[in-house]
Design an enzyme around this catalytic site. Structure first.
Site, PDB file in Angstrom:
ATOM      1  N   CYS A 270      11.543  57.837   3.521  1.00 37.69           N
ATOM      2  CA  CYS A 270      10.773  58.606   4.562  1.00 37.69           C
ATOM      3  C   CYS A 270      12.047  59.735   4.590  1.00 37.69           C
ATOM      4  CB  CYS A 270      11.516  57.855   5.870  1.00 37.69           C
ATOM      5  SG  CYS A 270      11.036  58.373   7.144  1.00 37.69           S
TER       6      CYS A 270
ATOM      7  N   ASP B  51      14.039  61.056   6.749  1.00 36.97           N
ATOM      8  CA  ASP B  51      14.555  60.903   7.754  1.00 36.97           C
ATOM      9  C   ASP B  51      16.196  61.406   7.118  1.00 36.97           C
ATOM     10  OD1 ASP B  51      16.968  59.656   9.250  1.00 36.97           O
ATOM     11  OD2 ASP B  51      15.359  58.718  10.471  1.00 36.97           O
TER      12      ASP B  51
ATOM     13  N   ARG C 166      18.900  60.200   7.602  1.00 29.50           N
ATOM     14  CA  ARG C 166      20.094  59.191   7.158  1.00 29.50           C
ATOM     15  C   ARG C 166      19.895  58.151   6.112  1.00 29.50           C
ATOM     16  NH1 ARG C 166      18.895  57.208  13.712  1.00 29.50           N
ATOM     17  NH2 ARG C 166      16.761  58.280  12.352  1.00 29.50           N
TER      18      ARG C 166
ATOM     19  N   HIS D   3      12.447  52.315   6.205  1.00 31.61           N
ATOM     20  CA  HIS D   3      13.982  52.114   7.394  1.00 31.61           C
ATOM     21  C   HIS D   3      13.874  51.989   8.851  1.00 31.61           C
ATOM     22  CE1 HIS D   3      14.243  55.976   9.694  1.00 31.61           C
ATOM     23  NE2 HIS D   3      13.145  56.332   8.487  1.00 31.61           N
TER      24      HIS D   3
ATOM     25  N   CYS E  64      12.816  53.684  12.288  1.00 32.27           N
ATOM     26  CA  CYS E  64      12.161  54.765  12.156  1.00 32.27           C
ATOM     27  C   CYS E  64      11.239  55.904  12.700  1.00 32.27           C
ATOM     28  CB  CYS E  64      10.865  54.599  11.301  1.00 32.27           C
ATOM     29  SG  CYS E  64      10.417  56.241  10.212  1.00 32.27           S
TER      30      CYS E  64
HETATM   31 CO    CO Z   1      11.541  56.895   8.762  1.00 29.08          CO
END
Ligand code: CO
Length: 206
Positions: free
Chosen positions: A42, A44, A46, A98, A101
């Site tokens: 992803c 993301d 993080r 994750h 999400c």
């Molecule tokens: Co995500």
């Protein structure tokens, strides 16, 4: 100082430190890349691939998009996958989702976000496919399970792509993995059996 200038400063420090400890580091990497792994994750912020699994530049080939989707019609993802498997000869393709999400939460709650809503239709399809199982779970468990089901579905999509089918048919040793990362404790967990051939795709723990 402007925050972006800090990034350039960080880079100078990092490059200098690398050069000091491993004088040949950049010379070697500049010649070629021979990563053993491909990561499909992803976008993301993080879940940065290299950092959470302790790999250096040159060690993992990375493709990231919102909600780590492997769509059969996504030329971007398929091009990356084909290059990794056929040209770089990676030995492992890791699909990593994750918990928590944002894209999957938006689907769970039927939120309208923007253009990405169209991209996230793939997750709506998964939600519909597993509606009965998901309907028995409370809010937190339901969205977590949808994150897991998404990883498993994308593992299946990788395995069913012409890229992996052809690679396996030609006797290439490449394994496909489904992992999920927890933002709460920073731990990765294996979700699916390691896939070595198309026939074993049914062994996914869905
Ligand atoms: Co995500």
């Amino acid at each position: 100082m402007e925050t972006y200038l800090k990034l350039l400063e960080n880079n100078r420090k990092w490059a200098k430190e690398k050069q000091t400890h491993q004088p040949e580091f950049f010379n070697e990497l500049a010649k070629s890349q021979t990563p053993e792994f491909m990561w499909i994750g992803c976008s993301d912020s993080r879940v940065p691939a290299n950092q959470i699994i302790g790999l250096l530049p040159g060690e993992i080939f990375v493709h990231r998009n919102v909600a780590n989707i492997v769509s059969h019609g996504d030329l971007n993802c398929l091009s990356s996958l084909q290059y990794a498997v056929d040209v770089l000869h990676v030995r492992h393709v890791i699909v990593c989702g994750h918990y928590g999400c944002g894209g999957i939460c938006a689907v769970d709650q039927n939120l309208r976000v923007g253009i990405v809503d169209n991209w996230l239709r793939y997750i709506h399809d998964i939600k519909r496919e597993y509606a009965e199982e998901l309907s028995k779970l409370d809010d937190e468990a339901r969205v977590n399970r949808l994150c897991e089901l998404n990883v498993l579905t994308q593992v299946r999509n990788v395995c069913e792509s012409t890229i992996l089918r052809d690679a396996w048919a030609n006797g290439k040793e490449v394994a496909v993995h489904g992992w999920i990362y927890s933002l709460d404790d920073g731990i990765l967990r294996e979700l699916s059996e390691v896939q070595h051939k198309p026939q074993s795709v049914v062994a996914l723990k869905i």
